[in-house]
Design a protein around this motif. Structure first.
Motif, PDB file in Angstrom:
ATOM      1  N   LEU A  94     -62.130 -30.696   9.142  1.00  0.00           N
ATOM      2  CA  LEU A  94     -61.714 -32.019   9.607  1.00  0.00           C
ATOM      3  C   LEU A  94     -60.421 -32.390   8.904  1.00  0.00           C
ATOM      4  O   LEU A  94     -60.291 -32.178   7.699  1.00  0.00           O
TER       5      LEU A  94
ATOM      6  N   ASP B 222     -57.240 -36.950  12.130  1.00  0.00           N
ATOM      7  CA  ASP B 222     -58.203 -36.977  13.234  1.00  0.00           C
ATOM      8  C   ASP B 222     -58.963 -38.298  13.200  1.00  0.00           C
ATOM      9  O   ASP B 222     -59.654 -38.603  12.236  1.00  0.00           O
TER      10      ASP B 222
ATOM     11  N   ALA C 257     -62.651 -38.041  12.320  1.00  0.00           N
ATOM     12  CA  ALA C 257     -63.054 -37.382  11.076  1.00  0.00           C
ATOM     13  C   ALA C 257     -63.867 -38.310  10.177  1.00  0.00           C
ATOM     14  O   ALA C 257     -64.929 -37.923   9.677  1.00  0.00           O
TER      15      ALA C 257
ATOM     16  N   THR D 127     -53.899 -42.453  12.618  1.00  0.00           N
ATOM     17  CA  THR D 127     -54.799 -41.394  13.050  1.00  0.00           C
ATOM     18  C   THR D 127     -54.797 -41.368  14.578  1.00  0.00           C
ATOM     19  O   THR D 127     -54.434 -42.338  15.234  1.00  0.00           O
TER      20      THR D 127
ATOM     21  N   PRO E 181     -57.556 -35.716  18.117  1.00  0.00           N
ATOM     22  CA  PRO E 181     -57.016 -34.399  17.731  1.00  0.00           C
ATOM     23  C   PRO E 181     -56.434 -33.642  18.916  1.00  0.00           C
ATOM     24  O   PRO E 181     -56.829 -33.848  20.061  1.00  0.00           O
TER      25      PRO E 181
END
Length: 72
Positions: free
Chosen positions: A21, A25, A28, A68, A71
């Motif tokens: 992770l 992300d 995460a 963030t 992903p």
């Protein structure tokens, strides 16, 4: 804290699956929080629990400082 590069190399040598992770992300932190909640009352090694809690804090701090995203 254990060296993640060493841990990944050990997994590769043993053909053991592993999962990574990253701080960027967006999913995460919730994943780590869920893992922490799953282990905190079942793992007897307090060092392991503290280590996961520190990782969770690091991800939380990163999220507050950096953007963030979903992903790639």
């Amino acid at each position: 804290m254990k060296n993640p590069i060493v841990m990944i190399k050990q997994c590769i040598e043993k053909e053991e699956p592993y999962f990574v992770l990253r701080g960027q992300d967006i999913f995460a932190l919730p994943a780590i929080e869920a893992y922490f909640n799953a282990i905190k009352d079942h793992v007897k090694d307090p060092y392991f629990v503290e280590e996961i809690e520190e990782i969770m804090k690091d991800f939380r701090a990163y999220r507050e400082e950096q953007e963030t995203h979903i992903p790639d």
